[in-house]
Scaffold this motif. Structure first.
Motif, short mmCIF file in Angstrom:
data_model
loop_
_atom_site.label_atom_id
_atom_site.label_comp_id
_atom_site.label_asym_id
_atom_site.label_seq_id
_atom_site.Cartn_x
_atom_site.Cartn_y
_atom_site.Cartn_z
N ARG A 46 0.82 -1.21 0.00
CA ARG A 46 0.00 0.00 0.00
C ARG A 46 0.86 1.26 0.00
O ARG A 46 0.52 2.25 -0.63
N HIS A 47 1.99 1.20 0.71
CA HIS A 47 2.90 2.35 0.69
C HIS A 47 3.46 2.58 -0.71
O HIS A 47 3.53 3.72 -1.19
N ARG A 48 3.85 1.50 -1.39
CA ARG A 48 4.34 1.64 -2.75
C ARG A 48 3.26 2.18 -3.68
O ARG A 48 3.54 3.00 -4.56
#
Length: 215
Positions: free
Chosen positions: A148-150
């Motif tokens: 999700r961060h990526r």
């Protein structure tokens, strides 16, 4: 540009089905005794019955009833600590019944030698299976968070770049091109956000199913 297919990967984690998608896109096959609990119970029941059958067919002091360790181990690995302890208690109960029908009364140490391996095996294997399952769930959760961060970084980079291109086009007097880029950017942002929401809903659904599976 964006990484191809990054936001189109299914990020469901720790599913109970065969071939479940992994957060990195790989396919993970779970063992049959975790995918098919009904079959696991049936096999364990058949093993219990088979050991009792052997005991009645083979008379003598042979420790045949210790073969109850096989169904106990299967249930403990498949369903965890509580199931392992219950399977051990079941093996002890069947041992007591078979011993009584056989007319043989073991000594105190004889009972200890029969009872202890079943309880220890069910408890230790069940605890290890629970710990392994929790570790896998935590690892998959961390991988999903990293994904999700990526995705968020990719979303930010792509939208910012396209907005900058629209700004340059408008400042350069090419309003048609600028508004065209803005329209495409809005469509892209809507698609990416919708995909993120679908992934979040899928993960929350998996988490709800996992929480109720082994209660």
């Amino acid at each position: 540009g964006t990484r191809p297919g990054t936001l189109d990967q299914v990020k469901q984690v720790d599913s109970q089905h065969a071939g479940r998608p992994h957060p990195d896109g790989a396919v993970v096959l779970e063992p049959w005794f975790r995918r098919r609990p009904v079959l696991t119970f049936a096999v364990a029941t058949a093993l219990y019955a088979g050991v009792l059958g052997l005991k009645w067919l083979i008379s003598g002091p042979e420790p045949i009833l210790l073969l109850f360790c096989f169904p106990i181990a299967l249930l403990a690995i498949a369903f965890g600590l509580r199931a392992g302890l219950l399977a051990g208690v079941g093996g002890i109960a069947l041992t007591a019944i078979a011993t009584a029908l056989d007319g043989f009364e073991p000594s105190l140490w004889g009972w200890v030698a029969r009872v202890t391996p079943m309880l220890l095996l069910g408890g230790l294997l069940g605890h290890a299976a629970d710990q392994l399952r929790h570790s896998e769930a935590e690892r998959n959760r961390l991988m999903a968070v990293a994904q999700r961060h990526r995705d968020a970084v990719d979303f930010n980079d792509r939208i910012v770049q396209e907005l900058a291109a629209a700004k340059w086009a408008l400042e350069g007097g090419n309003s048609d091109r600028g508004f065209d880029i803005l329209g495409q950017t809005l469509d892209t942002a809507q698609h990416m956000v919708s995909q993120m929401l679908r992934d979040a809903d899928a993960e929350s659904g998996d988490a709800a199913r996992r929480s109720g599976t082994f209660r």
